[in-house]
Design a protein around this motif. Structure first.
Motif, short mmCIF file in Angstrom:
data_model
loop_
_atom_site.label_atom_id
_atom_site.label_comp_id
_atom_site.label_asym_id
_atom_site.label_seq_id
_atom_site.Cartn_x
_atom_site.Cartn_y
_atom_site.Cartn_z
N GLU A 61 0.74 -1.30 -0.12
CA GLU A 61 -0.12 -0.05 0.14
C GLU A 61 0.81 1.34 0.03
N PRO A 62 0.43 2.37 -0.48
CA PRO A 62 1.08 3.66 -0.41
C PRO A 62 1.57 3.76 0.97
N GLY A 63 2.81 4.17 1.22
CA GLY A 63 3.54 4.46 2.47
C GLY A 63 4.31 3.33 3.08
N ASP A 64 4.03 2.09 2.40
CA ASP A 64 4.92 0.99 2.87
C ASP A 64 6.18 1.20 2.19
N GLY A 87 3.26 3.90 -5.04
CA GLY A 87 3.43 4.91 -4.05
C GLY A 87 4.17 4.16 -2.67
N VAL A 88 4.79 3.27 -3.10
CA VAL A 88 5.56 2.53 -2.07
C VAL A 88 6.96 3.18 -1.91
N VAL A 89 7.69 3.53 -0.85
CA VAL A 89 9.00 3.83 -0.44
C VAL A 89 10.01 3.01 -0.74
N ALA A 90 10.82 3.31 -1.72
CA ALA A 90 11.93 2.40 -2.00
C ALA A 90 12.92 2.76 -1.16
N GLU A 91 13.56 2.05 -0.45
CA GLU A 91 14.67 2.02 0.44
C GLU A 91 15.77 1.17 -0.19
N VAL A 92 16.64 2.06 -0.98
CA VAL A 92 17.87 1.49 -1.66
C VAL A 92 18.90 0.92 -0.72
N GLN A 93 18.99 -0.44 -0.59
CA GLN A 93 20.04 -1.18 0.40
C GLN A 93 19.60 -0.76 1.85
N GLY A 94 18.08 -0.62 1.94
CA GLY A 94 17.50 -0.66 3.45
C GLY A 94 17.68 -1.43 4.04
N ASP A 95 17.19 -1.45 5.55
CA ASP A 95 17.23 -2.38 6.42
C ASP A 95 16.01 -3.31 6.38
N PRO A 96 16.21 -4.78 5.95
CA PRO A 96 15.20 -5.48 5.69
C PRO A 96 14.31 -5.62 6.93
N ALA A 97 14.80 -5.67 8.09
CA ALA A 97 14.24 -6.02 9.57
C ALA A 97 13.34 -4.83 9.79
N ALA A 98 13.16 -3.42 9.35
CA ALA A 98 12.66 -2.58 9.59
C ALA A 98 11.66 -2.36 8.28
N ALA A 99 11.91 -3.14 7.40
CA ALA A 99 10.99 -2.82 6.03
C ALA A 99 9.74 -3.51 5.93
N ASP A 100 8.73 -3.14 5.28
CA ASP A 100 7.29 -4.07 5.35
C ASP A 100 7.53 -5.14 4.32
N LEU A 101 8.44 -5.02 3.37
CA LEU A 101 8.79 -6.12 2.45
C LEU A 101 10.15 -6.04 1.79
#
Length: 250
Positions: A61-64, A87-101
């Motif tokens: 969903e938007p904001g995920d 509308g999903v936020v792409a976190e490039v090389q982001g922390d998987p533990a803190a991500a929705d997917l």
């Protein structure tokens, strides 16, 4: 591109309306010899299918927030635009533990397992090939995406002023991303029809901008090169000539 475009997905729609047949992303992997060229229409089709997978099967969903654990690659570019479309936020090389997917390449699967949400794996094989055996706990992108619809419509309009991209400590809304991409395009001397060659990684805004967003904002195209250092000066000169490169950011 239209002055009213305020999201990366808007930029892609404008590119599709202007000239769907022109090249948009030409990808090389100089460690394997792979070359893939995607027209605007082909790239947009991959984006639509991926956005449908993201919104439908993965229930994003938007904001995920999506941890994108992928290198500079044409499929990474597809995922960036698919996130923008939903509308999903792409976190490039982001922390998987803190991500929705999480979306992971073959080299980051163990780190990606920290995500408690949906997990997608990309083999990053030539021609978008699948894993010989899907990694346990992951959906194989190459298996899931072909059956998705060729047209995409978001369940909710994407807010240009909502967060869209996070990379290397920088977080941008869609509107800010488009504005910065246009500024970078001007600084690089890009215009409609420009061909920008880059060997930068996707681990920074500069790499993402030169590797996708600035050429898209300018109405140009990118020659995206992974492992460019293995090519050598003579090989690079030949590529610049054969790909009709007009600008470089290596």
């Amino acid at each position: 591109m239209n002055a009213t475009d305020r999201t990366p997905a808007d930029l892609l729609r404008s590119a599709l309306a202007a000239d769907p047949a022109r090249p948009l992303v030409t990808f090389y992997d100089d460690a394997t010899g792979e070359r893939v060229e995607l027209s605007v229409a082909t790239f947009a089709n991959w984006v639509a299918k991926t956005a449908n997978l993201l919104q439908g099967d993965l229930a994003a969903e938007p904001g995920d927030r999506l941890a994108l654990l992928l290198p500079a690659h044409w499929q990474s570019a597809v995922w960036l635009l698919a996130c923008s479309s939903v509308g999903v936020v792409a976190e490039v090389q982001g922390d998987p533990a803190a991500a929705d997917l999480v979306v992971s390449g073959p080299g980051t699967l163990e780190a990606a397992r920290a995500c408690r949400g949906e997990r997608v794996a990309l083999a990053l094989r030539p021609l978008g090939g699948r894993f010989p055996q899907a990694p346990e706990g992951f959906a194989d992108y190459a298996v899931e995406v072909p059956s998705q619809g060729d047209r995409f419509a978001p369940f909710a309009p994407v807010d240009p002023d909502a967060p869209a991209l996070a990379v290397d400590g920088v977080e941008l809304t869609s509107a800010q991303l488009v504005a910065r991409a246009r500024e970078d395009a001007a600084a690089l001397g890009l215009a409609a029809g420009s061909r920008l060659l880059t060997g930068r990684t996707y681990g920074s805004w500069e790499g993402l901008s030169t590797g996708l967003f600035a050429p898209l904002a300018a109405g140009g195209s990118v020659v995206l090169c992974r492992h460019l250092g293995q090519l050598g000066e003579e090989g690079l000169a030949k590529r610049v000539e054969s790909e009709r490169v007009t600008n470089s950011a290596v």
